[in-house]
Scaffold this active site. Structure first.
Site, PDB file in Angstrom:
ATOM      1  N   LYS A  95      14.992  17.134 -38.895  1.00 53.63           N
ATOM      2  CA  LYS A  95      15.053  16.465 -37.095  1.00 53.63           C
ATOM      3  C   LYS A  95      15.120  14.916 -37.886  1.00 53.63           C
ATOM      4  O   LYS A  95      14.081  14.445 -37.273  1.00 53.63           O
ATOM      5  CB  LYS A  95      14.209  16.953 -36.170  1.00 53.63           C
ATOM      6  N   GLY A 156      12.114  15.025 -22.134  1.00 52.84           N
ATOM      7  CA  GLY A 156      10.593  15.126 -21.908  1.00 52.84           C
ATOM      8  C   GLY A 156      10.745  14.788 -20.139  1.00 52.84           C
ATOM      9  O   GLY A 156       9.890  15.104 -19.427  1.00 52.84           O
ATOM     10  N   ALA A 183      16.501  18.580 -26.564  1.00 51.07           N
ATOM     11  CA  ALA A 183      15.739  17.278 -25.111  1.00 51.07           C
ATOM     12  C   ALA A 183      16.054  17.922 -23.881  1.00 51.07           C
ATOM     13  O   ALA A 183      17.321  17.650 -23.778  1.00 51.07           O
ATOM     14  CB  ALA A 183      15.402  16.282 -25.684  1.00 51.07           C
ATOM     15  N   GLY A 184      15.482  17.578 -22.993  1.00 49.78           N
ATOM     16  CA  GLY A 184      16.119  17.777 -21.689  1.00 49.78           C
ATOM     17  C   GLY A 184      16.041  19.439 -20.673  1.00 49.78           C
ATOM     18  O   GLY A 184      15.601  18.735 -19.477  1.00 49.78           O
ATOM     19  N   ASN A 205       9.640  21.218 -25.749  1.00 51.04           N
ATOM     20  CA  ASN A 205       8.800  21.356 -26.305  1.00 51.04           C
ATOM     21  C   ASN A 205       8.054  20.615 -24.844  1.00 51.04           C
ATOM     22  O   ASN A 205       7.158  22.484 -24.225  1.00 51.04           O
ATOM     23  CB  ASN A 205       8.483  20.225 -27.144  1.00 51.04           C
ATOM     24  N   THR A 206       8.218  20.174 -24.111  1.00 51.79           N
ATOM     25  CA  THR A 206       7.527  19.545 -22.726  1.00 51.79           C
ATOM     26  C   THR A 206       7.542  20.765 -21.940  1.00 51.79           C
ATOM     27  O   THR A 206       6.410  21.003 -21.540  1.00 51.79           O
ATOM     28  CB  THR A 206       8.011  18.035 -22.580  1.00 51.79           C
TER      29      THR A 206
END
Lengths: 256, 64
Positions: A95, A156, A183-184, A205-206
């Protein structure tokens, strides 16, 4: 389902492994949700050898491994990190993150294209973390990438899909390319929306790791992704401005 | 000989990268770089260390 460099994902949730309250909760989030891919990283090894314990746990999950170049700001740094990751994780997948802006963590797409070319020539299978820019997407494909991973919103931030217009255009522009929203994502509804747009996978992830109950949130994400995927395949209706009665008018009793 | 390992200075007696890992008791799954250049595992034994070298020893960690 599209294949990623020849590999079919067991599940279109690519789940990060950072920021969980404990390794046990991380492990449970993967096992309970059935996420198909784990993103991982390389960091300086401390004297306590924490890396070995983490690696053993990830291996036992039996998921596909996607190492990242998180935090890299230059082509050289990213390429060197990728080589080190390939040796440690024993995979050609990378990645590719090339950060261009400190506050937004927006990718530096100029260096991204350059690094993607170098890594592809070195035999890597690059998953580029990019923006929704179509021309950058074209350049990445020309550089040898067979997957594109546009951001939904800054890493995040949990804002969801900031630019659905452009993400829809990207899907239309590259119909055969596996596309991942990376992301996001903050909520399952964001993940569902990505899949409804026809994206092939979601990387987050977050949103899971920092949720009050990461295991439950990982499950919610998987179900939302599945719902979004099914909805896309089911060919949803177009939104319209005015009402259109769904109950038939013909045969209605005259009672007024 | 003084070298820098993961950003911290150390006095070491090892003369190769492989020797350094042994001296530091690092046997696990790691990747190495010297002076910002990747050194594959197979080349560690023949990679000499020099005074002032900057060595990075990286291990699998959590990531997003």
């Amino acid at each position: 389902m599209k294949r990623f460099y020849g590999t079919e994902l067991p599940n279109p949730l690519m789940l990060g492994t950072a920021q969980y309250p404990s390794p046990a909760i991380l492990e449970q989030a993967f096992r309970t949700s059935g996420a198909g891919v784990a993103t991982v990283s390389l960091r300086r090894e401390g004297a306590e050898g924490a890396g070995a314990a983490f690696w053993k746990m990830i291996q036992e999950l039996g998921v596909l491994i996607l190492p990242n170049t998180a935090g890299c700001h230059t082509v050289k740094e990213a390429v060197t990190t990728a080589h080190m990751a390939r040796e440690v994780f024993d995979t050609r997948w990378i990645k590719l993150e090339l950060i261009g802006h400190t506050d937004s963590l927006q990718p530096d797409v100029f260096q991204l294209v350059e690094a993607a070319k170098v890594l592809t020539e070195d035999g890597f299978q690059v998953f580029p973390y990019t923006t929704e820019d179509l021309i950058v997407g074209e350049r990445l494909l020309a550089a040898g990438c067979e997957v594109l991973m546009p951001w939904g919103a800054p890493i995040g931030s949990g804002r969801g899909l900031n630019n659905t217009y452009a993400l829809r255009a990207m899907r239309a522009e590259f119909p055969e390319v596996p596309l991942v929203i990376d992301a996001g994502i903050g909520l399952p509804s964001h993940a569902a929306q990505a899949m409804e747009l026809g994206y092939d996978a979601v990387l987050l992830n977050t949103a899971v790791a920092r949720a009050g109950d990461p295991v439950a949130m990982a499950c919610a994400m998987v179900r939302a992704i599945e719902a979004g995927r099914l909805a896309h395949e089911a060919d949803p209706i177009e939104a319209r401005d005015m009402a259109e009665a769904s109950t038939p008018v013909i045969g209605k009793a005259f009672l007024a | 000989m003084k070298i820098v390992i993961n950003g911290a200075p150390y006095e070491v007696s090892a003369t190769t990268l492989a020797g350094l890992l042994q001296e530091r008791g690092i046997a696990g799954r790691v990747a190495t770089a010297v002076n910002e250049e990747f050194v594959p595992a197979g080349l560690r034994a023949s990679h000499p260390l020099r005074d002032g070298d900057r060595v990075e020893i990286l291990a699998p960690m959590q990531g997003g």
